[in-house]
Design a protein around this motif. Structure first.
Motif, short mmCIF file in Angstrom:
data_model
loop_
_atom_site.label_atom_id
_atom_site.label_comp_id
_atom_site.label_asym_id
_atom_site.label_seq_id
_atom_site.Cartn_x
_atom_site.Cartn_y
_atom_site.Cartn_z
N LEU A 1 36.28 43.61 28.91
CA LEU A 1 36.31 42.21 29.31
C LEU A 1 37.58 41.89 30.12
CD1 LEU A 1 35.31 39.59 26.71
CD2 LEU A 1 37.28 39.17 28.11
N THR A 2 38.73 42.36 29.64
CA THR A 2 39.96 42.07 30.37
C THR A 2 39.97 42.75 31.73
OG1 THR A 2 40.97 43.81 29.07
CG2 THR A 2 41.43 41.57 28.40
N GLY A 3 39.20 43.85 31.85
CA GLY A 3 39.12 44.51 33.15
C GLY A 3 38.61 43.58 34.24
N TYR A 4 37.69 42.68 33.87
CA TYR A 4 37.15 41.75 34.87
C TYR A 4 38.18 40.71 35.31
CZ TYR A 4 32.50 43.64 34.27
OH TYR A 4 31.41 44.47 34.26
N LEU A 5 39.21 40.51 34.47
CA LEU A 5 40.23 39.53 34.83
C LEU A 5 41.22 40.09 35.83
CD1 LEU A 5 41.04 38.11 31.28
CD2 LEU A 5 39.22 37.48 32.83
N LEU A 6 41.40 41.43 35.81
CA LEU A 6 42.46 42.04 36.60
C LEU A 6 42.19 41.98 38.10
CD1 LEU A 6 43.20 45.13 34.39
CD2 LEU A 6 44.70 43.22 34.83
N VAL A 7 40.89 41.93 38.48
CA VAL A 7 40.55 41.93 39.91
C VAL A 7 41.13 40.70 40.59
CG1 VAL A 7 38.61 42.06 41.50
CG2 VAL A 7 38.44 43.13 39.28
N TRP A 8 41.24 39.63 39.83
CA TRP A 8 41.82 38.37 40.30
C TRP A 8 41.10 37.78 41.49
CZ3 TRP A 8 43.69 35.53 37.03
CH2 TRP A 8 44.47 34.42 37.34
N ASP A 9 39.77 37.78 41.39
CA ASP A 9 38.98 37.01 42.36
C ASP A 9 38.58 35.69 41.69
OD1 ASP A 9 37.16 37.89 40.54
OD2 ASP A 9 35.91 39.01 41.93
N GLU A 10 37.68 34.96 42.32
CA GLU A 10 37.32 33.63 41.79
C GLU A 10 36.78 33.72 40.38
OE1 GLU A 10 34.68 32.12 44.73
OE2 GLU A 10 36.20 30.78 45.55
N ARG A 11 35.98 34.77 40.15
CA ARG A 11 35.40 34.91 38.82
C ARG A 11 36.50 35.11 37.78
NH1 ARG A 11 30.93 39.42 37.76
NH2 ARG A 11 32.59 40.82 38.36
N SER A 12 37.50 35.96 38.13
CA SER A 12 38.58 36.19 37.17
C SER A 12 39.25 34.88 36.80
CB SER A 12 39.62 37.12 37.78
OG SER A 12 39.01 38.23 38.36
N LEU A 13 39.50 34.06 37.82
CA LEU A 13 40.18 32.79 37.56
C LEU A 13 39.36 31.92 36.61
CD1 LEU A 13 42.68 31.25 38.38
CD2 LEU A 13 41.39 30.22 40.23
N LEU A 14 38.05 31.87 36.89
CA LEU A 14 37.18 31.07 36.02
C LEU A 14 37.17 31.62 34.60
CD1 LEU A 14 35.11 28.79 35.83
CD2 LEU A 14 33.36 30.44 36.45
N LEU A 15 37.10 32.96 34.49
CA LEU A 15 37.07 33.57 33.16
C LEU A 15 38.36 33.28 32.41
CD1 LEU A 15 35.45 37.06 33.90
CD2 LEU A 15 34.38 35.07 32.87
N VAL A 16 39.51 33.34 33.13
CA VAL A 16 40.78 33.06 32.46
C VAL A 16 40.78 31.62 31.95
CG1 VAL A 16 43.24 32.70 32.84
CG2 VAL A 16 42.15 34.78 33.66
N SER A 17 40.31 30.69 32.79
CA SER A 17 40.34 29.29 32.32
C SER A 17 39.38 29.09 31.17
CB SER A 17 40.05 28.34 33.48
OG SER A 17 38.74 28.52 33.91
N MET A 18 38.24 29.82 31.18
CA MET A 18 37.32 29.70 30.05
C MET A 18 37.92 30.31 28.79
SD MET A 18 33.70 30.58 31.91
CE MET A 18 32.52 30.21 30.62
N THR A 19 38.64 31.45 28.96
CA THR A 19 39.28 32.08 27.80
C THR A 19 40.29 31.10 27.18
OG1 THR A 19 39.12 34.15 29.00
CG2 THR A 19 40.49 34.14 27.03
#
Lengths: 58, 391, 146
Positions: B131-149
């Motif tokens: 799951l954290t792997g998807y955050l590392l790319v730091w595209d729009e999805r990562s940003l959204l996932l971080v804010s959801m986390t």
């Protein structure tokens, strides 16, 4: 025998595609060919195994 | 009702085995090597992960660009990224087949609870690392996932805000966030190896690697898929303009999809309940041993006067349930007169399978309710019965 | 007992002892009251908790006591409930066969078959094939000759 010939030709084709991919900087083509080659290798392992058991049972 | 469902599932699992055995050779059957397959994918993940780590820059400004450089500028970088991406999917598939297969065929109970519990912890750690792997790319999805986390963490009643601050490294996303996410990606992944030790510690000769045919096939498939469907990033993350929807990678991002229907706190609670139930499964046995078809032959016992300390049972026991201890007095039989070691059965680990009895040439091990002499009697009776006329 | 083993009788079905793992073929209703297998009055089944439980000495004993053949049935290879049982048994049987060969006993009298819990038809066919194979081995039963 026919299957072996197909595998040999397809394997040579894959090696050709890998060389072409390297030469023309088409890395994706080369990698796809490498992947296909590895998968065909696994088929070869099954064929080896088949030859082995056939020899063992006779 | 549920019992019938379980029998159905067990039967279906075993029939899948038999079906594949008809197509392929028994020792190539991938269902017998699901753990080994997961290990293969984990190895690919670690190797490609180290290579990607060499290029990755965990900073808000540089993260996206460094991943783009890896994908476009580095020779075969896109392939390595794809291998890492798709091996992660393969890892999850292998883990779940492994889990369900062992669940449905009853291979998690009694002496095997240690493997089940360690497997559950392994699953949680692998899911988190993925799951954290998807955050590392730091595209729009990562940003959204971080804010959801962060939203989910804040919804935890006690200490939620503190957790969110710890996760971000401050009140909001800042320069220390991505190094933290990177640590949360790599640390659980490395912990997997410590947990694997726990997973294997009670198994003699665990099968940790699939046969060559599957190693070749899986590697080939990974290369092929990474070339045909190259892994890509979305648009670069722009703080303040997070999109409202994202492409769900179901193997790892399902908890976020869950948050579409459930309030974050409830989604977290549901995940907690699933994990807790997973840990409870081996202790949820309701039937008595007799109802499960166990004959209750009793745990293997060492006949001390006959044990020669030869260690054969110790090597054959699949559960590491036999220990060799120094022997302080000689055995009574001639062969045991000069023994240095004595076998001891660790009773909580013994499943009454009797493999040690088959291993022992000195009649020094017995199952209390199926003794050697009784079996010999049955054999003699069967072998000497008058031959009936040909049927 | 020797008289019952008269090889010149009109093709008697050979006595066979089989060890059947509890976790392999489901034995419910497969065994008659006297321990023989349904439809095979010449085959006696001994239920064991795992194919790895079987001592090679017992296989030897069965042949010495007059059985024409003896087999072990475990789960499909790789699928042993105890993970290792049937592989271990396979190795033990390999070694026993070599030993028997030195004693001029046909190693084919020892069999290892593997059928899963729901593969009873396969098991019955496998037993039939084994019995037929043993019946074809000369000299018929080795029992009592050693």
């Amino acid at each position: 025998m026919g299957l072996a010939l197909v595998l040999i030709l397809a394997g040579l084709g894959c090696v050709g595609a890998m060389l072409y991919g390297e030469w023309a900087s088409q890395k994706l083509v080369g990698s796809a060919a490498l992947g296909l080659l590895l998968m065909m290798f696994s088929a070869v392992v099954v064929l080896f195994r088949k030859a082995d058991t056939a020899a063992g049972e006779e | 009702m549920t019992k019938r469902l379980w029998l159905r599932l067990q039967s279906a699992t075993l029939k899948a085995d038999v079906f594949i055995n008809r197509l392929l050779y028994q020792d190539f059957n991938p269902l017998y090597y699901t753990g080994g397959l997961a290990n293969l994918f984990l190895t690919v993940l670690v190797i490609t992960g180290i290579l990607i780590f060499l290029y990755y820059e965990p900073s808000l400004e540089g993260a996206y660009a460094s991943v783009q450089f890896l994908t476009e500028g580095v020779p075969y970088g896109v392939i390595f990224r794809g291998l890492h991406r798709y091996a992660a999917d393969g890892f999850m598939i292998a883990i779940f087949v492994h889990l369900f297969r062992n669940w449905f065929t009853d291979r998690y109970r009694e002496a095997r609870d240690s493997q089940w519990i360690s497997g559950m912890v392994l699953l949680v750690f692998s899911g988190f690392a993925g799951l954290t792997g998807y955050l590392l790319v730091w595209d729009e999805r990562s940003l959204l996932l971080v804010s959801m986390t962060v939203q989910a963490l804040r919804s935890i009643p006690l200490g939620g805000n503190w957790l969110a601050t710890m996760f971000l490294g401050g009140p909001g996303i800042n320069g220390t966030t991505l190094p933290r996410v990177l640590a949360l990606h790599i640390a659980p992944a490395m912990t997997l190896y410590a947990l694997l030790w726990w997973h294997y510690v009670r198994l003699r000769a665990p099968r940790v690697w699939p046969p060559a045919v599957w190693v070749l096939f899986c590697l080939g498939a990974l290369f092929f898929v990474s070339a045909v469907l190259p892994a890509t990033s979305g648009a670069a993350a722009q703080p303040g303009s997070a999109p409202q929807s994202f492409e769900v990678a179901w193997f790892y991002l399902w908890p976020y999809a869950l948050m579409k229907w459930l309030a974050p706190a409830w989604a977290l609670a549901l995940i907690g309940v699933i994990i807790a139930y997973g840990l409870y499964i081996p202790y949820s046995i309701r039937e008595t041993p007799a109802e499960r078809g166990l004959r209750g032959l009793g745990q293997a016992t060492v006949v001390e006067e006959n044990c020669t300390g030869c260690e054969l049972c110790y090597y054959d026991c699949p559960y590491n349930a036999i220990y060799m201890v120094p022997s302080h007095e000689p055995g009574k039989s001639k062969a045991a007169a000069n023994r240095k070691l004595l076998a001891v059965v660790v009773e909580p680990r013994c499943v009454e399978c009797g493999i040690c009895i088959g291993a022992c040439p000195f009649e020094a091990l017995e199952l209390p309710r199926l003794l050697d002499k009784d079996v010999q009697e049955m054999i003699r009776a069967g072998a000497q019965a008058p031959a009936p006329a040909a049927s | 007992m020797e008289t019952a083993m008269d090889p010149n009788a009109s093709t008697p079905a050979p006595r066979v002892v089989g060890f059947l793992c509890d976790w392999a073929v489901n034995s419910e209703g497969l065994i008659n009251a006297d321990g023989t297998m349904l439809g095979f009055p010449n085959v006696t089944l001994v239920l064991v908790p795992c194919s790895g439980f079987v001592k090679t000495g017992w296989l030897d004993l069965a042949l010495k006591s007059g059985a024409a053949g003896v087999f072990v049935c475990g789960c499909p290879m790789g699928d042993c409930l105890n993970r290792e049982g049937n592989w271990i048994m396979e190795e033990r049987i390999d070694q026993l066969r070599k030993r028997l060969q030195r004693q001029k006993v046909d190693p084919e009298r020892i069999g290892l078959v593997a059928y899963g819990m729901h593969d009873r038809d396969g098991f019955v066919a496998g037993v039939r094939a084994f019995v037929d194979k043993v019946a074809g081995i000369t000299p018929a039963p080795a029992g009592g000759k050693r």
